[in-house]
Motif scaffolding. Structure first.
Motif, PDB file in Angstrom:
ATOM      1  N   PHE A   1      44.366  48.391  31.865  1.00 34.52           N
ATOM      2  CA  PHE A   1      44.857  47.389  30.920  1.00 34.52           C
ATOM      3  C   PHE A   1      44.511  45.986  31.404  1.00 34.52           C
ATOM      4  CE2 PHE A   1      48.080  44.275  29.770  1.00 34.52           C
ATOM      5  CZ  PHE A   1      48.110  44.375  28.386  1.00 34.52           C
ATOM      6  N   ALA A   2      44.709  45.731  32.696  1.00 27.55           N
ATOM      7  CA  ALA A   2      44.430  44.396  33.242  1.00 27.55           C
ATOM      8  C   ALA A   2      42.945  44.063  33.118  1.00 27.55           C
ATOM      9  CB  ALA A   2      44.877  44.341  34.698  1.00 27.55           C
ATOM     10  N   PHE A   3      42.086  44.998  33.479  1.00 26.77           N
ATOM     11  CA  PHE A   3      40.648  44.745  33.354  1.00 26.77           C
ATOM     12  C   PHE A   3      40.244  44.505  31.896  1.00 26.77           C
ATOM     13  CE2 PHE A   3      40.281  47.190  37.471  1.00 26.77           C
ATOM     14  CZ  PHE A   3      39.781  46.134  38.213  1.00 26.77           C
ATOM     15  N   ARG A   4      40.804  45.296  31.005  1.00 25.96           N
ATOM     16  CA  ARG A   4      40.464  45.127  29.583  1.00 25.96           C
ATOM     17  C   ARG A   4      40.962  43.785  29.062  1.00 25.96           C
ATOM     18  NH1 ARG A   4      41.749  51.280  27.365  1.00 25.96           N
ATOM     19  NH2 ARG A   4      39.687  52.147  27.844  1.00 25.96           N
ATOM     20  N   ARG A   5      42.117  43.352  29.534  1.00 26.40           N
ATOM     21  CA  ARG A   5      42.628  42.045  29.122  1.00 26.40           C
ATOM     22  C   ARG A   5      41.673  40.943  29.577  1.00 26.40           C
ATOM     23  NH1 ARG A   5      44.818  39.145  25.327  1.00 26.40           N
ATOM     24  NH2 ARG A   5      45.972  37.326  26.102  1.00 26.40           N
ATOM     25  N   ALA A   6      41.163  41.072  30.803  1.00 30.18           N
ATOM     26  CA  ALA A   6      40.190  40.095  31.300  1.00 30.18           C
ATOM     27  C   ALA A   6      38.945  40.078  30.436  1.00 30.18           C
ATOM     28  CB  ALA A   6      39.830  40.422  32.754  1.00 30.18           C
ATOM     29  N   MET A   7      38.489  41.251  30.003  1.00 34.33           N
ATOM     30  CA  MET A   7      37.271  41.322  29.195  1.00 34.33           C
ATOM     31  C   MET A   7      37.500  40.815  27.774  1.00 34.33           C
ATOM     32  SD  MET A   7      35.265  44.744  30.546  1.00 34.33           S
ATOM     33  CE  MET A   7      36.658  45.790  30.979  1.00 34.33           C
ATOM     34  N   ILE A   8      38.717  40.920  27.280  1.00 27.56           N
ATOM     35  CA  ILE A   8      39.038  40.333  25.981  1.00 27.56           C
ATOM     36  C   ILE A   8      39.003  38.814  26.065  1.00 27.56           C
ATOM     37  CG2 ILE A   8      40.908  39.990  24.314  1.00 27.56           C
ATOM     38  CD1 ILE A   8      41.670  42.928  24.782  1.00 27.56           C
ATOM     39  N   LEU A   9      39.539  38.289  27.162  1.00 27.03           N
ATOM     40  CA  LEU A   9      39.575  36.835  27.341  1.00 27.03           C
ATOM     41  C   LEU A   9      38.185  36.253  27.607  1.00 27.03           C
ATOM     42  CD1 LEU A   9      42.787  36.603  29.554  1.00 27.03           C
ATOM     43  CD2 LEU A   9      42.542  35.739  27.213  1.00 27.03           C
ATOM     44  N   ALA A  10      37.322  37.039  28.263  1.00 24.01           N
ATOM     45  CA  ALA A  10      35.974  36.554  28.602  1.00 24.01           C
ATOM     46  C   ALA A  10      34.971  37.678  28.368  1.00 24.01           C
ATOM     47  CB  ALA A  10      35.932  36.074  30.044  1.00 24.01           C
ATOM     48  N   PRO A  11      34.668  37.970  27.100  1.00 22.87           N
ATOM     49  CA  PRO A  11      33.838  39.144  26.783  1.00 22.87           C
ATOM     50  C   PRO A  11      32.406  39.062  27.291  1.00 22.87           C
ATOM     51  CG  PRO A  11      34.238  37.816  24.826  1.00 22.87           C
ATOM     52  CD  PRO A  11      35.131  37.273  25.893  1.00 22.87           C
ATOM     53  N   ARG A  12      31.912  37.872  27.594  1.00 22.11           N
ATOM     54  CA  ARG A  12      30.536  37.721  28.068  1.00 22.11           C
ATOM     55  C   ARG A  12      30.465  37.439  29.567  1.00 22.11           C
ATOM     56  NH1 ARG A  12      27.314  40.181  25.142  1.00 22.11           N
ATOM     57  NH2 ARG A  12      25.631  38.974  26.111  1.00 22.11           N
ATOM     58  N   HIS A  13      31.574  37.563  30.263  1.00 21.70           N
ATOM     59  CA  HIS A  13      31.596  37.291  31.703  1.00 21.70           C
ATOM     60  C   HIS A  13      31.302  38.585  32.464  1.00 21.70           C
ATOM     61  CE1 HIS A  13      32.726  35.858  35.635  1.00 21.70           C
ATOM     62  NE2 HIS A  13      33.054  34.666  35.148  1.00 21.70           N
TER      63      HIS A  13
ATOM     64  N   ARG B   1      45.965  33.138  30.393  1.00 22.51           N
ATOM     65  CA  ARG B   1      44.646  33.317  29.784  1.00 22.51           C
ATOM     66  C   ARG B   1      43.520  33.192  30.824  1.00 22.51           C
ATOM     67  NH1 ARG B   1      44.547  33.837  24.625  1.00 22.51           N
ATOM     68  NH2 ARG B   1      42.337  33.297  24.509  1.00 22.51           N
ATOM     69  N   SER B   2      43.827  33.539  32.049  1.00 25.73           N
ATOM     70  CA  SER B   2      42.841  33.479  33.119  1.00 25.73           C
ATOM     71  C   SER B   2      42.147  34.826  33.292  1.00 25.73           C
ATOM     72  CB  SER B   2      43.501  33.079  34.445  1.00 25.73           C
ATOM     73  OG  SER B   2      42.610  33.271  35.518  1.00 25.73           O
ATOM     74  N   PRO B   3      40.874  34.947  32.952  1.00 27.90           N
ATOM     75  CA  PRO B   3      40.185  36.222  33.163  1.00 27.90           C
ATOM     76  C   PRO B   3      40.066  36.581  34.639  1.00 27.90           C
ATOM     77  CG  PRO B   3      38.640  34.533  32.424  1.00 27.90           C
ATOM     78  CD  PRO B   3      40.003  33.951  32.293  1.00 27.90           C
ATOM     79  N   SER B   4      39.983  35.571  35.502  1.00 33.69           N
ATOM     80  CA  SER B   4      39.861  35.875  36.933  1.00 33.69           C
ATOM     81  C   SER B   4      41.146  36.496  37.474  1.00 33.69           C
ATOM     82  CB  SER B   4      39.498  34.615  37.718  1.00 33.69           C
ATOM     83  OG  SER B   4      40.534  33.654  37.656  1.00 33.69           O
TER      84      SER B   4
END
Length: 208
Positions: free
Chosen positions: A135-147, A109-112
């Motif tokens: 897919f990887a970038f979108r997963r990061a944005m799902i985990l941290a939508p405001r980052h 669950r690490s957006p970084s």
């Protein structure tokens, strides 16, 4: 005139931290635009899958610094990012992907780390934003939508692939998500401004 175009575009591309492969492509587009030609496609050539880059790779120091400002420099995740950088520098992007996946296995669950996976997949796939990278970038944005970090690095991936309009959209999104007092706000705004200037210059030359 061509010399001025070349100098201006070179400065813009250097400040955007794009690889030299994109320098050549963008410079050619400007040159043909200035002389009244347009780049032509080659639809008769068979399609081929993206291949890992075989030329010497590097990791821009300013991008590493910006990544640290986004996600932190002295974290467990940063250790995986540093290891991935080392693999990129020895032209082994496949190992960079494996290292990053190892970090994700530890902390799924690490957006970084998901953002890092997207970035190293872009490098592995010859500078293309492949479905796996997206897919990887979108997963990061799902985990941290405001980052602002994941959209910035997705934009960087699109810039590296030459998809400058997509890059502009994601950098605009990153800037929108960035707090006014953030240390990295000026860095995002500067790159976005330079990218917009380059896009405008390119369009103007293609219309001549």
């Amino acid at each position: 005139m061509l010399l001025l175009i070349g100098l201006a575009s070179g400065v813009l591309l250097w400040r955007l931290s794009l690889p030299r492969l994109v320098w050549t492509m963008a410079g050619a587009a400007l040159l043909f635009g200035a002389t009244g030609y347009a780049l032509q496609g080659t639809p008769t050539l068979p399609a081929s899958p993206a291949k890992p880059q075989s030329n010497k790779l590097d990791v821009a120091a300013d991008i590493v610094e910006l990544r640290g400002a986004f996600f932190g420099r002295y974290t467990a995740d940063a250790a995986y990012q540093t290891a991935a950088d080392a693999m990129i520098r020895i032209s082994d992007p496949a190992s960079a992907v494996k290292v990053t996946l190892g970090g994700i296995n530890r902390n799924p669950r690490s957006p970084s780390l998901w953002t890092e996976l997207g970035s190293v997949l872009v490098t592995h796939d010859a500078g293309n934003v492949s479905p796996a990278a997206l897919f990887a970038f979108r997963r990061a944005m799902i985990l941290a939508p405001r980052h602002p970090g994941p959209p910035f690095f997705l934009g960087l991936g699109y810039a590296q692939s030459g998809q400058l309009e997509n890059a502009r959209l994601w950098w605009q999104r990153s800037l929108q998500l960035t707090p006014p007092g953030a240390s990295y706000r000026n860095a995002i705004a500067e790159r976005l401004m330079l990218l917009e200037q380059f896009i405008a210059m390119n369009k103007a030359q293609q219309q001549q």
